[in-house]
Design an enzyme around this catalytic site. Sequence first.
Site, PDB file in Angstrom:
ATOM      1  N   GLY A  77       0.733  -1.137  -0.156  1.00  0.00           N
ATOM      2  CA  GLY A  77       0.002  -0.015   0.076  1.00  0.00           C
ATOM      3  C   GLY A  77       0.761   1.402  -0.084  1.00  0.00           C
ATOM      4  O   GLY A  77       0.667   2.128  -0.994  1.00  0.00           O
ATOM      5  N   ILE A  78       1.762   1.473   0.973  1.00  0.00           N
ATOM      6  CA  ILE A  78       2.387   2.620   0.958  1.00  0.00           C
ATOM      7  C   ILE A  78       3.742   2.679  -0.178  1.00  0.00           C
ATOM      8  O   ILE A  78       3.952   3.913  -0.751  1.00  0.00           O
ATOM      9  CB  ILE A  78       3.143   2.825   2.410  1.00  0.00           C
ATOM     10  CG1 ILE A  78       2.180   2.821   3.538  1.00  0.00           C
ATOM     11  CG2 ILE A  78       4.177   3.812   2.479  1.00  0.00           C
ATOM     12  CD1 ILE A  78       2.485   2.959   4.910  1.00  0.00           C
ATOM     13  N   CYS A 114      11.224   0.271   2.174  1.00  0.00           N
ATOM     14  CA  CYS A 114       9.737   0.176   2.632  1.00  0.00           C
ATOM     15  C   CYS A 114       9.181  -1.166   2.861  1.00  0.00           C
ATOM     16  O   CYS A 114       8.300  -1.269   3.605  1.00  0.00           O
ATOM     17  CB  CYS A 114       8.983   0.834   1.449  1.00  0.00           C
ATOM     18  SG  CYS A 114       7.132   1.184   1.964  1.00  0.00           S
ATOM     19  N   GLY A 121       8.156  -4.349   4.487  1.00  0.00           N
ATOM     20  CA  GLY A 121       8.038  -4.749   5.956  1.00  0.00           C
ATOM     21  C   GLY A 121       6.891  -5.663   6.266  1.00  0.00           C
ATOM     22  O   GLY A 121       5.963  -5.908   5.238  1.00  0.00           O
ATOM     23  N   ILE A 122       6.927  -6.174   7.409  1.00  0.00           N
ATOM     24  CA  ILE A 122       5.751  -7.400   7.859  1.00  0.00           C
ATOM     25  C   ILE A 122       5.643  -7.232   9.171  1.00  0.00           C
ATOM     26  O   ILE A 122       6.308  -6.479  10.139  1.00  0.00           O
ATOM     27  CB  ILE A 122       6.114  -8.641   7.439  1.00  0.00           C
ATOM     28  CG1 ILE A 122       7.419  -9.239   8.277  1.00  0.00           C
ATOM     29  CG2 ILE A 122       6.196  -8.967   5.880  1.00  0.00           C
ATOM     30  CD1 ILE A 122       7.484 -10.601   8.173  1.00  0.00           C
ATOM     31  N   THR A 123       4.426  -7.610   9.669  1.00  0.00           N
ATOM     32  CA  THR A 123       4.163  -7.784  11.150  1.00  0.00           C
ATOM     33  C   THR A 123       3.865  -9.256  11.524  1.00  0.00           C
ATOM     34  O   THR A 123       3.189  -9.754  10.517  1.00  0.00           O
ATOM     35  CB  THR A 123       2.722  -6.910  11.455  1.00  0.00           C
ATOM     36  OG1 THR A 123       1.781  -7.088  10.662  1.00  0.00           O
ATOM     37  CG2 THR A 123       3.115  -5.491  11.280  1.00  0.00           C
ATOM     38  N   GLN A 173       4.462  -0.829  21.207  1.00  0.00           N
ATOM     39  CA  GLN A 173       2.931  -1.332  20.838  1.00  0.00           C
ATOM     40  C   GLN A 173       2.986  -2.468  21.500  1.00  0.00           C
ATOM     41  O   GLN A 173       3.621  -3.237  21.345  1.00  0.00           O
ATOM     42  CB  GLN A 173       2.637  -0.984  19.626  1.00  0.00           C
ATOM     43  CG  GLN A 173       1.246  -1.544  19.157  1.00  0.00           C
ATOM     44  CD  GLN A 173       0.167  -0.752  19.758  1.00  0.00           C
ATOM     45  OE1 GLN A 173       0.378   0.674  20.119  1.00  0.00           O
ATOM     46  NE2 GLN A 173      -0.826  -1.207  19.992  1.00  0.00           N
ATOM     47  N   GLN A 211       3.449  -5.933  19.869  1.00  0.00           N
ATOM     48  CA  GLN A 211       4.694  -5.688  18.798  1.00  0.00           C
ATOM     49  C   GLN A 211       6.063  -5.681  19.354  1.00  0.00           C
ATOM     50  O   GLN A 211       6.708  -4.785  19.049  1.00  0.00           O
ATOM     51  CB  GLN A 211       4.166  -4.534  18.006  1.00  0.00           C
ATOM     52  CG  GLN A 211       3.145  -4.611  17.011  1.00  0.00           C
ATOM     53  CD  GLN A 211       2.590  -3.830  16.040  1.00  0.00           C
ATOM     54  OE1 GLN A 211       3.275  -2.641  16.441  1.00  0.00           O
ATOM     55  NE2 GLN A 211       2.203  -4.000  14.796  1.00  0.00           N
ATOM     56  N   TYR A 248       8.169  -5.838  16.277  1.00  0.00           N
ATOM     57  CA  TYR A 248       7.923  -4.968  15.281  1.00  0.00           C
ATOM     58  C   TYR A 248       8.375  -3.666  15.896  1.00  0.00           C
ATOM     59  O   TYR A 248       9.233  -2.899  15.192  1.00  0.00           O
ATOM     60  CB  TYR A 248       6.599  -4.832  14.991  1.00  0.00           C
ATOM     61  CG  TYR A 248       6.155  -3.906  13.832  1.00  0.00           C
ATOM     62  CD1 TYR A 248       6.465  -4.199  12.554  1.00  0.00           C
ATOM     63  CD2 TYR A 248       5.647  -2.601  14.010  1.00  0.00           C
ATOM     64  CE1 TYR A 248       6.110  -3.308  11.383  1.00  0.00           C
ATOM     65  CE2 TYR A 248       5.250  -1.646  12.990  1.00  0.00           C
ATOM     66  CZ  TYR A 248       5.566  -2.052  11.679  1.00  0.00           C
ATOM     67  OH  TYR A 248       5.138  -1.047  10.761  1.00  0.00           O
TER      68      TYR A 248
HETATM   69  P1  NDP Z   1       1.789  -3.757   3.135  1.00  0.00           P
HETATM   70  O1  NDP Z   1       1.695  -5.034   3.515  1.00  0.00           O
HETATM   71  O2  NDP Z   1       0.847  -3.249   2.045  1.00  0.00           O
HETATM   72  O3  NDP Z   1       2.978  -4.033   2.013  1.00  0.00           O
HETATM   73  C1  NDP Z   1       4.274  -4.718   2.448  1.00  0.00           C
HETATM   74  C2  NDP Z   1       5.379  -4.753   1.142  1.00  0.00           C
HETATM   75  O4  NDP Z   1       6.463  -5.412   1.861  1.00  0.00           O
HETATM   76  C3  NDP Z   1       4.868  -5.629   0.113  1.00  0.00           C
HETATM   77  O5  NDP Z   1       5.220  -5.038  -1.340  1.00  0.00           O
HETATM   78  C4  NDP Z   1       5.341  -6.850   0.236  1.00  0.00           C
HETATM   79  O6  NDP Z   1       5.978  -7.728  -1.004  1.00  0.00           O
HETATM   80  C5  NDP Z   1       6.975  -6.450   0.899  1.00  0.00           C
HETATM   81  N1  NDP Z   1       7.579  -7.337   1.418  1.00  0.00           N
HETATM   82  C6  NDP Z   1       7.161  -8.333   2.653  1.00  0.00           C
HETATM   83  N2  NDP Z   1       8.076  -9.247   3.042  1.00  0.00           N
HETATM   84  C7  NDP Z   1       9.099  -9.074   1.976  1.00  0.00           C
HETATM   85  C8  NDP Z   1      10.367  -9.545   1.667  1.00  0.00           C
HETATM   86  N3  NDP Z   1      10.894 -10.661   2.669  1.00  0.00           N
HETATM   87  N4  NDP Z   1      11.197  -9.235   0.731  1.00  0.00           N
HETATM   88  C9  NDP Z   1      10.834  -8.155  -0.015  1.00  0.00           C
HETATM   89  N5  NDP Z   1       9.449  -7.637   0.135  1.00  0.00           N
HETATM   90  C10 NDP Z   1       8.604  -7.938   1.197  1.00  0.00           C
HETATM   91  O7  NDP Z   1       2.496  -2.671   4.032  1.00  0.00           O
HETATM   92  P2  NDP Z   1       2.248  -1.312   4.076  1.00  0.00           P
HETATM   93  O8  NDP Z   1       2.353  -0.638   2.790  1.00  0.00           O
HETATM   94  O9  NDP Z   1       1.177  -0.787   5.032  1.00  0.00           O
HETATM   95  O10 NDP Z   1       3.686  -0.852   4.726  1.00  0.00           O
HETATM   96  C11 NDP Z   1       4.849  -0.843   4.082  1.00  0.00           C
HETATM   97  C12 NDP Z   1       5.688  -0.190   5.330  1.00  0.00           C
HETATM   98  O11 NDP Z   1       5.214   0.934   6.071  1.00  0.00           O
HETATM   99  C13 NDP Z   1       6.362  -1.314   6.120  1.00  0.00           C
HETATM  100  O12 NDP Z   1       7.674  -1.189   6.429  1.00  0.00           O
HETATM  101  C14 NDP Z   1       5.500  -1.152   7.266  1.00  0.00           C
HETATM  102  O13 NDP Z   1       5.983  -1.762   8.348  1.00  0.00           O
HETATM  103  C15 NDP Z   1       5.471   0.338   7.341  1.00  0.00           C
HETATM  104  N6  NDP Z   1       4.412   1.112   8.227  1.00  0.00           N
HETATM  105  C16 NDP Z   1       3.078   0.734   7.724  1.00  0.00           C
HETATM  106  C17 NDP Z   1       2.124   1.360   8.457  1.00  0.00           C
HETATM  107  C18 NDP Z   1       0.666   1.226   8.258  1.00  0.00           C
HETATM  108  O14 NDP Z   1      -0.243   1.947   9.089  1.00  0.00           O
HETATM  109  N7  NDP Z   1       0.212   0.443   6.950  1.00  0.00           N
HETATM  110  C19 NDP Z   1       2.280   2.390   9.776  1.00  0.00           C
HETATM  111  C20 NDP Z   1       3.793   2.585   9.697  1.00  0.00           C
HETATM  112  C21 NDP Z   1       4.696   1.822   9.210  1.00  0.00           C
HETATM  113  P3  NDP Z   1       4.604  -8.675  -1.557  1.00  0.00           P
HETATM  114  O15 NDP Z   1       3.471  -7.844  -1.580  1.00  0.00           O
HETATM  115  O16 NDP Z   1       5.226  -9.272  -2.794  1.00  0.00           O
HETATM  116  O17 NDP Z   1       4.701  -9.665  -0.523  1.00  0.00           O
END
Ligand code: NDP
Length: 242
Positions: free
Chosen positions: A13-14, A84, A86-88, A143, A146, A149
């Site tokens: 998303g982000i 960018c 990330g996972i939870t 949090q 978490q 995280y």
């Molecule tokens: P999403 O779950 O929508 O997107 C996560 C992205 O990370 C996806 O593109 C996914 O790829 C990718 N990803 C996950 N694991 C891996 C890996 N091992 N190697 C490569 N790519 C990987 O999350 P958001 O867009 O919500 O979050 C983006 C960032 O912002 C993260 O770091 C998150 O922690 C941080 N964040 C988000 C918040 C929120 O409220 N949403 C708040 C604060 C921080 P694929 O889809 O191909 O699996």
Amino acid sequence: MSKVALVTGGTGGIGNAICKRLADDGYRVVTTYFEPEEQARAWQKKQDYEVTIYPCDVSSYDDCAKLKQAVEADVGPVDILVNCAGITRDATFKKITPAHWSAVIKTNLDSIFNVSHQFVNQMAERGYGRVVNISSVNGQKGQFGQSNYSAAKAGVHGFTMALAQEVARKGVTVNTLSPGYIGTEMVMAIPEDVRNKIVAQIPVGRLGKPEEMAAIVSFLVSDDAAFITGADISANGGQYMS
Ligand code: NDP
């Protein structure tokens, strides 16, 4: 030639909003995907902007080294890096498992080293670069549920501050963006009753938008932001004031 911007996790998303914004700003945008190739290609086709995609597990140093080789061969040296992906894997400390812990540390924190190590030294040699690391409000304040995280995201800003000092005189800035709760799949996966309670605690009374995060990244990577380095930009609707 336009500058090259690599955004990890652009299919999320982000990340997607950041890719789109940087493409609209005129950069050549490259992103990574982790899901199966077919799914990622389908995602790419749906976008209304140009983005080149590469497979990469950011938790693997070897994968990131392959990413560097491929991007440099096909597109050119990377000028802008946005970490960018990330996972939870949320669980209270009583219930958290070593697998929950290490998946989150590897994907959110080790990844920052794995990817940056491929590109930042060359940015410094070329005398220009921008790095933005996406952390979280929960890395700033902690949090419930978490510990993994929050530890990883707090670590991200420690990395930012240290690296920023090492490359400050080389034309490379390194900053952290710490979003609050943003309306992406990651947050929509939180049960609705819990999410409503979270929103009730955000002074502006709503979730943030991915485009709002992208606008901050757009500024941080611009020439106008050359004097900002080692900073942690909070964008959380007033939820946490640092
Ligand atoms: P999403 O779950 O929508 O997107 C996560 C992205 O990370 C996806 O593109 C996914 O790829 C990718 N990803 C996950 N694991 C891996 C890996 N091992 N190697 C490569 N790519 C990987 O999350 P958001 O867009 O919500 O979050 C983006 C960032 O912002 C993260 O770091 C998150 O922690 C941080 N964040 C988000 C918040 C929120 O409220 N949403 C708040 C604060 C921080 P694929 O889809 O191909 O699996």
